[in-house]
Scaffold this motif. Structure first.
Motif, PDB file in Angstrom:
ATOM      1  N   HIS A  78       0.817  -1.274  -0.093  1.00  0.00           N
ATOM      2  CA  HIS A  78       0.028   0.069  -0.205  1.00  0.00           C
ATOM      3  C   HIS A  78       0.745   1.300   0.142  1.00  0.00           C
ATOM      4  O   HIS A  78       0.202   2.117  -0.733  1.00  0.00           O
ATOM      5  CB  HIS A  78      -1.045   0.099   1.256  1.00  0.00           C
ATOM      6  CG  HIS A  78      -2.186  -1.209   0.991  1.00  0.00           C
ATOM      7  ND1 HIS A  78      -3.336  -1.087   1.216  1.00  0.00           N
ATOM      8  CD2 HIS A  78      -1.913  -2.228   0.259  1.00  0.00           C
ATOM      9  CE1 HIS A  78      -4.061  -2.076   0.868  1.00  0.00           C
ATOM     10  NE2 HIS A  78      -3.179  -2.841   0.432  1.00  0.00           N
ATOM     11  N   LEU A  79       2.072   1.292   0.640  1.00  0.00           N
ATOM     12  CA  LEU A  79       3.012   2.304   0.543  1.00  0.00           C
ATOM     13  C   LEU A  79       3.401   2.399  -1.008  1.00  0.00           C
ATOM     14  O   LEU A  79       3.357   3.441  -1.398  1.00  0.00           O
ATOM     15  CB  LEU A  79       4.204   2.050   1.486  1.00  0.00           C
ATOM     16  CG  LEU A  79       5.129   3.089   1.520  1.00  0.00           C
ATOM     17  CD1 LEU A  79       4.563   4.771   1.837  1.00  0.00           C
ATOM     18  CD2 LEU A  79       6.147   2.771   2.382  1.00  0.00           C
ATOM     19  N   ASN A  80       3.791   1.485  -1.737  1.00  0.00           N
ATOM     20  CA  ASN A  80       3.953   1.648  -3.121  1.00  0.00           C
ATOM     21  C   ASN A  80       2.728   2.336  -3.798  1.00  0.00           C
ATOM     22  O   ASN A  80       2.992   3.068  -4.718  1.00  0.00           O
ATOM     23  CB  ASN A  80       4.498   0.246  -3.699  1.00  0.00           C
ATOM     24  CG  ASN A  80       5.745  -0.135  -3.423  1.00  0.00           C
ATOM     25  OD1 ASN A  80       6.449   0.372  -4.313  1.00  0.00           O
ATOM     26  ND2 ASN A  80       5.960  -0.997  -2.642  1.00  0.00           N
ATOM     27  N   CYS A  81       1.578   1.573  -3.556  1.00  0.00           N
ATOM     28  CA  CYS A  81       0.524   2.372  -4.345  1.00  0.00           C
ATOM     29  C   CYS A  81       0.470   3.763  -3.972  1.00  0.00           C
ATOM     30  O   CYS A  81       0.122   4.793  -4.979  1.00  0.00           O
ATOM     31  CB  CYS A  81      -0.786   1.574  -3.867  1.00  0.00           C
ATOM     32  SG  CYS A  81      -2.210   2.037  -5.055  1.00  0.00           S
ATOM     33  N   ARG A  86       0.828   9.573  -6.015  1.00  0.00           N
ATOM     34  CA  ARG A  86       1.475  10.879  -5.920  1.00  0.00           C
ATOM     35  C   ARG A  86       2.287  11.176  -7.399  1.00  0.00           C
ATOM     36  O   ARG A  86       2.253  12.314  -7.924  1.00  0.00           O
ATOM     37  CB  ARG A  86       2.345  10.892  -4.877  1.00  0.00           C
ATOM     38  CG  ARG A  86       1.640  10.906  -3.599  1.00  0.00           C
ATOM     39  CD  ARG A  86       2.594  11.038  -2.203  1.00  0.00           C
ATOM     40  NE  ARG A  86       3.187  11.989  -2.137  1.00  0.00           N
ATOM     41  CZ  ARG A  86       2.873  13.336  -1.741  1.00  0.00           C
ATOM     42  NH1 ARG A  86       1.428  13.320  -1.027  1.00  0.00           N
ATOM     43  NH2 ARG A  86       3.228  14.452  -1.496  1.00  0.00           N
ATOM     44  N   TRP A  87       2.762  10.069  -7.834  1.00  0.00           N
ATOM     45  CA  TRP A  87       3.275  10.200  -9.099  1.00  0.00           C
ATOM     46  C   TRP A  87       2.346  10.645 -10.237  1.00  0.00           C
ATOM     47  O   TRP A  87       2.413  11.470 -10.966  1.00  0.00           O
ATOM     48  CB  TRP A  87       4.090   9.111  -9.683  1.00  0.00           C
ATOM     49  CG  TRP A  87       5.568   8.731  -8.991  1.00  0.00           C
ATOM     50  CD1 TRP A  87       6.458   9.652  -8.560  1.00  0.00           C
ATOM     51  CD2 TRP A  87       6.104   7.436  -8.750  1.00  0.00           C
ATOM     52  NE1 TRP A  87       7.488   9.094  -8.212  1.00  0.00           N
ATOM     53  CE2 TRP A  87       7.517   7.669  -8.343  1.00  0.00           C
ATOM     54  CE3 TRP A  87       5.668   6.092  -9.004  1.00  0.00           C
ATOM     55  CZ2 TRP A  87       8.132   6.895  -7.997  1.00  0.00           C
ATOM     56  CZ3 TRP A  87       6.724   5.337  -8.732  1.00  0.00           C
ATOM     57  CH2 TRP A  87       7.776   5.485  -7.908  1.00  0.00           C
ATOM     58  N   ALA A  88       1.188   9.882 -10.246  1.00  0.00           N
ATOM     59  CA  ALA A  88       0.313   9.970 -11.285  1.00  0.00           C
ATOM     60  C   ALA A  88      -0.430  11.600 -11.016  1.00  0.00           C
ATOM     61  O   ALA A  88      -0.872  12.058 -12.249  1.00  0.00           O
ATOM     62  CB  ALA A  88      -1.136   8.914 -11.144  1.00  0.00           C
ATOM     63  N   LEU A  89      -0.460  11.946  -9.941  1.00  0.00           N
ATOM     64  CA  LEU A  89      -0.999  13.341  -9.781  1.00  0.00           C
ATOM     65  C   LEU A  89      -0.307  14.297  -9.971  1.00  0.00           C
ATOM     66  O   LEU A  89      -0.537  15.591 -10.385  1.00  0.00           O
ATOM     67  CB  LEU A  89      -1.683  13.559  -8.418  1.00  0.00           C
ATOM     68  CG  LEU A  89      -2.750  12.539  -7.704  1.00  0.00           C
ATOM     69  CD1 LEU A  89      -3.229  12.431  -6.452  1.00  0.00           C
ATOM     70  CD2 LEU A  89      -4.278  13.083  -8.526  1.00  0.00           C
ATOM     71  N   ARG A  93       0.992  10.378 -16.948  1.00  0.00           N
ATOM     72  CA  ARG A  93       1.082   8.901 -17.143  1.00  0.00           C
ATOM     73  C   ARG A  93       2.258   8.518 -16.834  1.00  0.00           C
ATOM     74  O   ARG A  93       3.037   7.736 -17.770  1.00  0.00           O
ATOM     75  CB  ARG A  93       0.675   8.687 -18.374  1.00  0.00           C
ATOM     76  CG  ARG A  93      -0.925   9.111 -18.822  1.00  0.00           C
ATOM     77  CD  ARG A  93      -1.121   8.650 -20.203  1.00  0.00           C
ATOM     78  NE  ARG A  93      -1.719   7.314 -20.222  1.00  0.00           N
ATOM     79  CZ  ARG A  93      -1.339   6.271 -20.948  1.00  0.00           C
ATOM     80  NH1 ARG A  93      -0.812   6.672 -22.008  1.00  0.00           N
ATOM     81  NH2 ARG A  93      -1.867   5.185 -21.060  1.00  0.00           N
ATOM     82  N   PRO A  94       2.727   8.673 -15.566  1.00  0.00           N
ATOM     83  CA  PRO A  94       4.191   8.046 -15.316  1.00  0.00           C
ATOM     84  C   PRO A  94       4.298   6.616 -15.467  1.00  0.00           C
ATOM     85  O   PRO A  94       3.400   5.810 -14.854  1.00  0.00           O
ATOM     86  CB  PRO A  94       4.418   8.556 -13.706  1.00  0.00           C
ATOM     87  CG  PRO A  94       3.093   8.614 -13.218  1.00  0.00           C
ATOM     88  CD  PRO A  94       2.053   9.008 -14.382  1.00  0.00           C
ATOM     89  N   PRO A  95       5.340   5.960 -15.870  1.00  0.00           N
ATOM     90  CA  PRO A  95       5.716   4.583 -15.696  1.00  0.00           C
ATOM     91  C   PRO A  95       6.457   4.376 -14.189  1.00  0.00           C
ATOM     92  O   PRO A  95       6.821   5.308 -13.571  1.00  0.00           O
ATOM     93  CB  PRO A  95       6.813   4.698 -16.654  1.00  0.00           C
ATOM     94  CG  PRO A  95       7.557   5.908 -17.070  1.00  0.00           C
ATOM     95  CD  PRO A  95       6.547   6.735 -16.576  1.00  0.00           C
ATOM     96  N   SER A 142      -9.263  10.046 -13.119  1.00  0.00           N
ATOM     97  CA  SER A 142      -9.192   9.320 -14.186  1.00  0.00           C
ATOM     98  C   SER A 142      -7.751   9.249 -14.677  1.00  0.00           C
ATOM     99  O   SER A 142      -7.294   8.809 -15.884  1.00  0.00           O
ATOM    100  CB  SER A 142      -9.819  10.338 -15.200  1.00  0.00           C
ATOM    101  OG  SER A 142     -11.423  10.260 -15.045  1.00  0.00           O
ATOM    102  N   ARG A 143      -6.794   9.942 -13.990  1.00  0.00           N
ATOM    103  CA  ARG A 143      -5.365  10.076 -14.083  1.00  0.00           C
ATOM    104  C   ARG A 143      -4.841   8.772 -14.050  1.00  0.00           C
ATOM    105  O   ARG A 143      -5.501   7.938 -13.449  1.00  0.00           O
ATOM    106  CB  ARG A 143      -4.419  11.002 -13.406  1.00  0.00           C
ATOM    107  CG  ARG A 143      -5.160  12.585 -13.456  1.00  0.00           C
ATOM    108  CD  ARG A 143      -4.266  13.372 -12.681  1.00  0.00           C
ATOM    109  NE  ARG A 143      -2.801  13.305 -13.184  1.00  0.00           N
ATOM    110  CZ  ARG A 143      -2.270  14.136 -13.773  1.00  0.00           C
ATOM    111  NH1 ARG A 143      -2.967  15.212 -14.348  1.00  0.00           N
ATOM    112  NH2 ARG A 143      -1.071  14.229 -14.230  1.00  0.00           N
ATOM    113  N   GLU A 144      -3.917   8.529 -14.976  1.00  0.00           N
ATOM    114  CA  GLU A 144      -3.330   7.085 -15.087  1.00  0.00           C
ATOM    115  C   GLU A 144      -1.741   6.924 -14.606  1.00  0.00           C
ATOM    116  O   GLU A 144      -1.074   7.949 -14.722  1.00  0.00           O
ATOM    117  CB  GLU A 144      -3.346   6.551 -16.393  1.00  0.00           C
ATOM    118  CG  GLU A 144      -4.563   6.498 -16.908  1.00  0.00           C
ATOM    119  CD  GLU A 144      -4.692   5.781 -18.538  1.00  0.00           C
ATOM    120  OE1 GLU A 144      -5.731   5.114 -18.636  1.00  0.00           O
ATOM    121  OE2 GLU A 144      -3.832   6.362 -19.119  1.00  0.00           O
TER     122      GLU A 144
END
Length: 181
Positions: A78-81, A86-89, A93-95, A142-144
């Motif tokens: 859940h920490l990874n998620c 935070r990356w997606a926001l 569309r970060p890898p 909707s961000r990915e």
């Protein structure tokens, strides 16, 4: 060491079934999932208390993780998620980087550390994550992010996946405790 009740392997691996999101994720469904994410730390603490010290080294199925490993796995995952959110926001569309969950579960801290460390970590991570989720606009969901194996994942779908993930592993602990069969 006593093994949980013998069930078919698929039911032991996926006691709540596999994650199957609806084709359209409504605001009502999303808010329900957020409520599940918010509730997980208390539910996990209650499940760990019900297990007691004596069952922490019991696997939920033959060849499966011990209850201790399951408890330590939840905040790792859940920490990874939370970081993926935070990356997606903040990026387009970060890898994201996948990690080897099974290998992490075999590290010494996951095999032997006191579960209180992970219970506290999950509480902190979910506190921050739920605070973030509560302030997100509908369009933000909707961000990915792009997972190297499963591909693009919307934040709405990720909330559902992690609500399911919590139920999934709580059910594993119920198997260890003989509450599910």
């Amino acid at each position: 060491m006593t093994m949980p009740t013998e069930l078919p392997d698929a039911r032991m691996r996926f006691p709540v079934g596999r994650f199957a999101p609806p084709p359209d994720i409504s605001e009502t469904i999303l808010q329900g999932w957020i409520g599940e994410v918010a509730a997980l730390p208390v539910q996990l603490r209650e499940a760990a208390t019900a297990l007691g010290i004596g069952r922490l080294e019991t696997p939920y199925r033959p060849g499966g993780w011990t209850a201790r490993q399951v408890i330590h796995h939840l905040p790792d995952s859940h920490l990874n998620c939370y970081i993926r959110f935070r990356w997606a926001l903040t990026e387009d569309r970060p890898p994201i980087k996948a990690y080897d969950e099974a290998a992490w579960a075999e590290l010494p801290d996951a095999r032997h550390a006191p579960i209180e460390l992970s219970l506290d970590l999950l509480t902190a991570v979910h506190g921050r994550w739920v605070a973030l989720l509560a302030q997100m606009r509908p369009a933000d969901f909707s961000r990915e992010f792009i997972h190297p194996v499963s591909g693009p994942t919307t934040l709405a779908r990720a909330v559902g996946m992690y609500a399911w993930h919590g139920r999934h592993h709580l059910a594993h602990l119920e198997l260890v405790n003989g509450e599910r069969g």
